[in-house]
Design a protein around this motif. Structure first.
Motif, PDB file in Angstrom:
ATOM      1  N   ALA A  33       0.836  -1.208   0.000  1.00 54.06           N
ATOM      2  CA  ALA A  33       0.000   0.000   0.000  1.00 54.06           C
ATOM      3  C   ALA A  33       0.869   1.255   0.000  1.00 54.06           C
ATOM      4  O   ALA A  33       0.535   2.244  -0.663  1.00 54.06           O
ATOM      5  N   ASP A  34       1.969   1.216   0.737  1.00 60.40           N
ATOM      6  CA  ASP A  34       2.876   2.368   0.780  1.00 60.40           C
ATOM      7  C   ASP A  34       3.364   2.727  -0.623  1.00 60.40           C
ATOM      8  O   ASP A  34       3.423   3.902  -0.989  1.00 60.40           O
ATOM      9  N   VAL A  37       0.369   4.225  -2.760  1.00 63.27           N
ATOM     10  CA  VAL A  37      -0.112   5.550  -2.379  1.00 63.27           C
ATOM     11  C   VAL A  37       0.809   6.655  -2.887  1.00 63.27           C
ATOM     12  O   VAL A  37       0.380   7.796  -3.058  1.00 63.27           O
ATOM     13  N   VAL A  44      -5.201  11.942  -1.056  1.00 62.43           N
ATOM     14  CA  VAL A  44      -5.179  10.524  -0.682  1.00 62.43           C
ATOM     15  C   VAL A  44      -3.927  10.219   0.136  1.00 62.43           C
ATOM     16  O   VAL A  44      -3.986   9.499   1.138  1.00 62.43           O
ATOM     17  N   GLN A  45      -2.806  10.782  -0.264  1.00 65.64           N
ATOM     18  CA  GLN A  45      -1.571  10.563   0.484  1.00 65.64           C
ATOM     19  C   GLN A  45      -1.704  11.073   1.917  1.00 65.64           C
ATOM     20  O   GLN A  45      -1.253  10.423   2.865  1.00 65.64           O
ATOM     21  N   TYR A  48      -3.979   8.719   3.876  1.00 72.03           N
ATOM     22  CA  TYR A  48      -3.256   7.476   4.147  1.00 72.03           C
ATOM     23  C   TYR A  48      -2.251   7.677   5.285  1.00 72.03           C
ATOM     24  O   TYR A  48      -2.143   6.840   6.186  1.00 72.03           O
ATOM     25  N   ARG A  52      -2.353   5.341   8.591  1.00 72.13           N
ATOM     26  CA  ARG A  52      -1.398   4.223   8.493  1.00 72.13           C
ATOM     27  C   ARG A  52      -1.175   3.521   9.817  1.00 72.13           C
ATOM     28  O   ARG A  52      -1.130   2.300   9.892  1.00 72.13           O
ATOM     29  N   ALA A  55      -3.973   1.327  10.475  1.00 71.48           N
ATOM     30  CA  ALA A  55      -3.888   0.182   9.570  1.00 71.48           C
ATOM     31  C   ALA A  55      -2.900  -0.852  10.102  1.00 71.48           C
ATOM     32  O   ALA A  55      -3.153  -2.062  10.002  1.00 71.48           O
TER      33      ALA A  55
END
Length: 75
Positions: A33-34, A37, A44-45, A48, A52, A55
């Motif tokens: 995912a990193d 992104v 979005v970054q 995220y 994170r 997550a």
């Protein structure tokens, strides 16, 4: 890499192995995912980046179930 490490270890249960290596497994899964992104929009970054840490704990909590599913398919 984690599965190869599991096969080389004395552990016979992938769920137990991932339990012992939960941080590494979590980071490996989130690394996907990193990378993705980085190509996303700045909005979005930013979202995220804020989510994170959450997550990480969610992925780590799900690892035993994921490992059992993988183990079942490995035979």
């Amino acid at each position: 890499p984690l599965y190869q490490a599991f096969r080389a270890s004395s552990d016979r249960d992938f769920a137990v192995f991932l339990g012992k290596h939960g941080r590494d497994a979590t980071q490996a899964l989130l690394a996907v995912a990193d990378l993705r992104v980085r190509e996303a929009s700045p909005a979005v970054q930013g979202a995220y980046a804020r989510l994170r840490k959450l997550a990480e704990s969610e992925v780590e909590a799900a690892l035993p179930a994921v490992a059992r599913t993988i183990q079942a398919h490995l035979g």
